[in-house]
Design an enzyme around this catalytic site. Structure first.
Site, PDB file in Angstrom:
ATOM      1  CG  ASP A 129      -1.738   1.230   1.385  1.00 54.16           C
ATOM      2  OD1 ASP A 129      -2.266   1.488   2.480  1.00 54.16           O
ATOM      3  OD2 ASP A 129      -1.855   1.968   0.372  1.00 54.16           O
ATOM      4  CG  ASP A 313      -3.468   4.584  -1.915  1.00 54.05           C
ATOM      5  OD1 ASP A 313      -4.414   4.926  -1.195  1.00 54.05           O
ATOM      6  OD2 ASP A 313      -2.700   3.633  -1.646  1.00 54.05           O
TER       7      ASP A 313
HETATM    8  O1  LIG Z   1      -6.786   4.902   3.138  1.00 47.44           O
HETATM    9  C1  LIG Z   1      -5.984   5.798   3.080  1.00 47.44           C
HETATM   10  C2  LIG Z   1      -5.074   6.066   4.170  1.00 47.44           C
HETATM   11  C3  LIG Z   1      -3.876   5.438   4.302  1.00 47.44           C
HETATM   12  C4  LIG Z   1      -3.095   5.692   5.400  1.00 47.44           C
HETATM   13  C5  LIG Z   1      -3.545   6.584   6.347  1.00 47.44           C
HETATM   14  C6  LIG Z   1      -2.758   6.849   7.528  1.00 47.44           C
HETATM   15  C7  LIG Z   1      -3.196   7.375   8.703  1.00 47.44           C
HETATM   16  C8  LIG Z   1      -2.087   7.434   9.506  1.00 47.44           C
HETATM   17  C9  LIG Z   1      -1.008   6.945   8.758  1.00 47.44           C
HETATM   18  O2  LIG Z   1      -1.424   6.595   7.536  1.00 47.44           O
HETATM   19  N1  LIG Z   1      -4.734   7.236   6.221  1.00 47.44           N
HETATM   20  C10 LIG Z   1      -5.478   6.989   5.132  1.00 47.44           C
HETATM   21  O3  LIG Z   1      -6.662   7.599   4.920  1.00 47.44           O
HETATM   22  N2  LIG Z   1      -5.892   6.565   1.992  1.00 47.44           N
HETATM   23  C11 LIG Z   1      -6.653   6.274   0.817  1.00 47.44           C
HETATM   24  C12 LIG Z   1      -8.103   6.640   1.022  1.00 47.44           C
HETATM   25  C13 LIG Z   1      -9.019   5.793   0.515  1.00 47.44           C
HETATM   26  C14 LIG Z   1     -10.341   6.118   0.657  1.00 47.44           C
HETATM   27  C15 LIG Z   1     -10.707   7.250   1.325  1.00 47.44           C
HETATM   28  C16 LIG Z   1      -9.703   8.052   1.860  1.00 47.44           C
HETATM   29  N3  LIG Z   1      -8.394   7.727   1.730  1.00 47.44           N
HETATM   30  C17 LIG Z   1      -4.952   7.679   2.033  1.00 47.44           C
HETATM   31  C18 LIG Z   1      -3.953   7.657   1.029  1.00 47.44           C
HETATM   32  C19 LIG Z   1      -5.047   8.748   1.160  1.00 47.44           C
END
Ligand SMILES: O=C(c1ccc(-c2ccco2)nc1O)N(Cc1ccccn1)C1CC1
Length: 424
Positions: A129, A313
Site C-alpha cells: 500500500d 495509491d
Molecule cells: O486509506 C488511506 C489512508 C492510508 C493511510 C492513512 C494513515 C493514517 C495514519 C497513517 O497513515 N490514512 C489513510 O486515509 N488513503 C486512501 C483513502 C481511501 C479512501 C478514502 C480516503 N483515503 C490515504 C492515502 C489517502
C-alpha cells in the site's frame, strides 16, 4: 605525449561536456533534434553518463591501445584491481520481484503479495500500500473472533523475532477501517530480497472490514516513513530499510486487470513497458506519493490541460477525482447517476463507457473503459459501480488501482523522490 594522455583521459572519461554550441537550426535524427551549424556541419551536446564508474588505470590503458602501444603488465593488473575495488565499494546489490495477485478473481478489489517473515519462514499474503507506511499483520495476538481465514504471524514460532518493548501502533484508513497492536522486529523477505530487523507490527485488534477480507493477511506500507504510526519511536518501511542494499532506490508496480502483476524492487524491468517512462516530481510532505497530473480527456474528446494534485495509491481500488471531471465523464454514460444509496456514480452495466486519459507531463495514460465498469453494486445486479468516483468528500485526489493497472509505475526513492509512468 604526457599532456596528450592527460587530455585524452579528461575528455575520454566523459567527466566534462563539450561547450553548448550556438544553434542555427535543427535537423531530425533518431536521437532527437541535432543543432545544425550551417551546411554539412552539426554539433552534438555531450551529457554526463550517470552510470560511469571512473577508473583512471583503464583510461590510461585505453590510451596505450589507441596509439598501438602494448600496455605494461602492471597497468593491466591495475585496471582489474580498480574495477574489483569499485564493485566492492558499491556493496552487495539486491533486487526482488514478487507477484501482485487480485484477492478476488472477478473484481480487482485489492492485490496481495506473498512475503516470508521470520525463522523458519512464515508465508503471509499482504496488501502492498503506497498510501500508508505501516507494515502490519494478522497475528497470534488477535482474538479468534476477529480472524476469518487469514494466515497469522506467530512471533513465538520465529527464532529471529524480537519484541520491540513498550512500542504500539494504531492506524485509521480513509475508508474508516482501522487496526492497532504491538511491534516485533524480524527477518522480512519479498521476492528474494531480505531485510533483517524489519519492524513487523502485530495486530491485537482489527476492524470488521479487515476481518471480512479473508484473503488479506495484513499490509506493507510503501508510503514515506514519516506516516508510520508506531510510538514512541516511529519505524522505517520495508522500502526505506531495503534501499541502501538495492541496485537502484526504486520499486515498480505493474498491476493488471483481473490478473496477476508484479512488484519489483531495486531495478526497472524494461520488458514490462513500452515507449519511455515520464518522471514527474513528488511532494513528500503529505507522506504519500503526491504528484501533479497535467490534465485529462474523456474518451476521444479534447485533452483538458489542468493541474490535478493527487496521490498514487496501490492500496486504494478506485480513482477519486474532482467533481467537475466526474461530471464531464459520466455525462457521456447513458443512465449514469450519482447514487446516495450506493455512495457514488452508478450506471446500467450494459451502458457504453468512454475510456479516461490522464496526463503525466506531455505523456498520456489511457484507462480502458473495461477498467471503469468496476463491479455490480450487489452480486447479480444490472447496476454497476464506476471505477471513477468523486474525491470531494476525501479532500485528496487518489489514483488508485483502476489507474495504476493501466500503466507501469516507477516509485523512485532517490533525492528527491520522483514518480515515473509508462504505457505497457
Ligand atoms: O486509506 C488511506 C489512508 C492510508 C493511510 C492513512 C494513515 C493514517 C495514519 C497513517 O497513515 N490514512 C489513510 O486515509 N488513503 C486512501 C483513502 C481511501 C479512501 C478514502 C480516503 N483515503 C490515504 C492515502 C489517502
Amino acid at each position: 605525449i604526457k599532456e596528450l594522455i592527460l587530455l585524452t583521459i579528461i575528455v575520454g572519461s566523459g567527466l566534462v561536456s563539450a561547450l553548448p554550441p550556438t544553434k542555427i537550426g535543427t535537423t531530425k535524427t533518431n536521437h532527437g533534434d541535432v543543432p545544425v551549424l550551417g551546411k554539412g556541419r552539426a554539433s552534438l551536446q555531450q551529457v554526463r553518463n550517470p552510470h560511469y564508474r571512473f577508473n583512471g588505470a583503464r583510461a590510461i590503458y585505453r590510451t596505450y591501445l589507441k596509439y598501438g602501444v602494448q600496455p605494461p603488465d602492471y597497468l593491466i593488473e591495475a585496471v582489474a584491481k580498480t574495477d574489483a575495488l569499485n564493485t566492492a565499494a558499491e556493496g552487495k546489490r539486491d533486487t526482488g520481484s514478487a507477484a501482485a495477485i487480485p484477492v478476488n478473481p472477478n473484481y480487482d478489489i485489492a492485490y496481495v503479495t506473498p512475503v516470508s517473515i521470520g525463522t523458519p519462514p512464515q508465508t503471509l499474503h499482504l496488501d502492498f500500500d503506497t498510501g500508508s507506511s505501516d507494515l502490519w499483520v494478522f497475528s497470534s495476538h488477535l482474538p479468534a473472533s476477529q480472524i476469518r481465514g487469514q494466515t497469522i504471524y506467530v512471533p513465538a514460532n520465529s527464532s529471529t523475532a524480537k519484541l520491540l518493548a513498550d512500542h504500539t501502533w494504531s492506524i485509521t484508513y480513509g475508508d474508516g477501517s482501522a487496526s492497532r497492536g504491538n511491534v516485533y522486529v524480524d527477518n522480512f523477505t519479498v521476492g528474494g530480497l531480505t531485510v533483517e530487523n524489519q519492524a513487523v507490527q502485530c495486530a491485537l485488534q482489527v476492524s470488521t472490514s479487515f476481518t471480512r477480507e479473508s484473503n488479506i493477511d495484513g499490509l506493507v506500507g510503501l508510503g514515506f516513513s514519516t506516516l508510520n504510526t508506531v510510538v514512541p519511536k516511529s519505524q522505517l518501511t520495508f522500502f526505506d530499510n531495503a534501499k541502501p542494499h538495492m541496485d537502484e532506490p526504486v520499486f515498480t508496480a505493474d498491476l493488471k486487470w483481473k490478473s496477476e502483476g508484479t512488484y519489483d524492487f531495486g531495478f526497472i524491468d524494461e520488458k514490462k513497458y513500452t515507449g519511455k517512462i515520464t518522471y514527474v516530481p513528488v511532494n513528500t510532505s503529505p507522506g504519500y506519493w503526491t504528484f501533479t497530473s497535467s490534465g485529462y480527456a474523456v474518451g476521444s474528446g479534447n485533452f483538458s490541460a489542468t493541474s490535478i494534485v493527487g496521490i498514487a495509491d496501490t492500496g486504494t481500488s478506485l480513482v477519486y477525482l474532482p467533481p467537475s471531471i466526474l461530471t464531464a465523464y459520466y455525462r457521456q454514460v447513458e443512465g449514469a447517476t450519482s447514487s446516495r444509496t450506493y455512495g457514488g456514480y452508478v450506471f446500467p452495466c450494459n451502458s457504453k463507457l468512454p475510456s479516461f486519459t490522464f496526463g503525466i507531463g506531455e505523456a498520456r495514460i489511457t484507462i480502458p473503459s473495461s477498467y471503469i465498469s468496476y463491479a455490480p453494486v450487489t452480486a447479480g445486479s444490472s447496476t454497476c459501480f464506476g471505477g471513477l468516483q468523486s474525491s470531494s468528500s476525501l479532500g485528496i485526489n487518489i489514483w488508485g488501482d483502476v489507474a495504476l493497472k493501466a500503466a507501469f509505475v516507477v516509485f523512485h526513492g532517490g533525492n528527491p523522490p520522483t514518480i515515473g509512468w509508462a504505457k505497457k
